[in-house]
Design an enzyme around this catalytic site. Sequence first.
Site, PDB file in Angstrom:
ATOM      1  CG  ASP A 162      67.863  32.797 -16.036  1.00  0.00           C
ATOM      2  OD1 ASP A 162      68.812  32.289 -15.401  1.00  0.00           O
ATOM      3  OD2 ASP A 162      67.333  33.883 -15.712  1.00  0.00           O
ATOM      4  CG  ASP A 193      74.559  34.777 -16.446  1.00  0.00           C
ATOM      5  OD1 ASP A 193      74.774  35.834 -15.804  1.00  0.00           O
ATOM      6  OD2 ASP A 193      73.410  34.437 -16.822  1.00  0.00           O
TER       7      ASP A 193
HETATM    8  C1  GLA Z   1      69.023  36.342 -13.534  1.00  0.00           C
HETATM    9  C2  GLA Z   1      69.553  36.470 -14.970  1.00  0.00           C
HETATM   10  C3  GLA Z   1      70.687  35.478 -15.231  1.00  0.00           C
HETATM   11  C4  GLA Z   1      71.753  35.532 -14.154  1.00  0.00           C
HETATM   12  C5  GLA Z   1      71.118  35.505 -12.754  1.00  0.00           C
HETATM   13  C6  GLA Z   1      72.134  35.726 -11.669  1.00  0.00           C
HETATM   14  O1  GLA Z   1      68.398  35.106 -13.380  1.00  0.00           O
HETATM   15  O2  GLA Z   1      68.517  36.242 -15.901  1.00  0.00           O
HETATM   16  O3  GLA Z   1      71.235  35.714 -16.516  1.00  0.00           O
HETATM   17  O4  GLA Z   1      72.567  36.654 -14.324  1.00  0.00           O
HETATM   18  O5  GLA Z   1      70.088  36.481 -12.605  1.00  0.00           O
HETATM   19  O6  GLA Z   1      73.034  34.688 -11.653  1.00  0.00           O
END
Ligand code: GLA
Length: 355
Positions: free
Chosen positions: A155, A18
């Site tokens: 997320d 992301d």
């Molecule tokens: C955490 C971060 C997300 C993403 C994941 C890995 O959850 O909050 O933004 O980078 O790690 O995919």
Amino acid sequence: MKTFRAPGRVNLIGDHTDYNEGFVLPLAIDLECSVQATRRPDAVVHVTSLDVGLEVEVAADGSTEPSEVEPAWGGYVAGVVRTLADRGRSPVGLEAIVSSTVPLGAGLSSSAALEVALALALCDAAGLQLPTLELARACQEAELVATGVPVGIMDQLASLAGRRGHALLIDCRSLAVEPIPLPAGLTVVIVHSGVSRTLVGSAYAERRRTCELVAARLGLRTLREATAEQVADEPRARHVVSENARVLEAARALSAGATDELGPLLAASHASLRDDFEVSTPALDALVEELVEAGAIGARLTGAGFGGCVVGLASRDKAETIVEQAAGRYRTRTGRQPRAFLCGPADGAGAVPER
Ligand code: GLA
């Protein structure tokens, strides 16, 4: 009093992509944070957490420094208040009670669920209407100011944009969200390894920095633009490029109901996170192996890594047996206590209708 809810998320495939403007395929889950809130006549935001048994008070104008709030959990509250104030929220006070069914430290985005539910309550109390993407950005920034970890947007956006029965294909460059229906015969299984995530913050920031350095060296804005040839000798970047391709393949396979194609994609994703991106642990590797051995279509670590949960797909009629068998064998093999969740893809955050 009004109640707002925001779900946690599990990521089916596409991790550490992301923040490289790549692709992700998460789904909101039916574990959620709920916030019961009323306006206060003063300019104070006072939040009580039923889960951690703590309360926190911050200034409604966003002037409380999130990284200095005690208890540390209150940093999320101060963070959301601050990033909404930056977006024009007037300093209206709020009395709020928070409770959550999203397990903490499991990689299921308990903090994003808290940020989003709180943000909805704070916006509502002050009559501020923000588009979904702007709310997601505010909550992503809140995580950064609270913890110092430069997270991506997956997320918070998944918590806001979730759709019942669907995974979400998110293009983290355009931020377009495409709901992809999950075939009816499939169940998403989530198993916590029994090991909380540790050192996620510094390792996460270090991985992100490496990706940015490789992109800069290649003269690219982000790794989204890199080709497999360009990153062939760069394991971290190689993961990002190969994972983006797998996310698109998985979304296509899901849409086509081609479930037999999903297992190899999940396996390749896990291997890449383990070997190229190096964010797995022996416990996560063991749990993935046991789930597949017990008959899951596929499994992989989910989220940032370094502990927490694995996600798997299983046919609906066998899911419970598979999880039970895998959990038993994992317990014997590692001495760890796993915890399983069979989750349906849930709707995104919102106000809970009054009865
Ligand atoms: C955490 C971060 C997300 C993403 C994941 C890995 O959850 O909050 O933004 O980078 O790690 O995919």
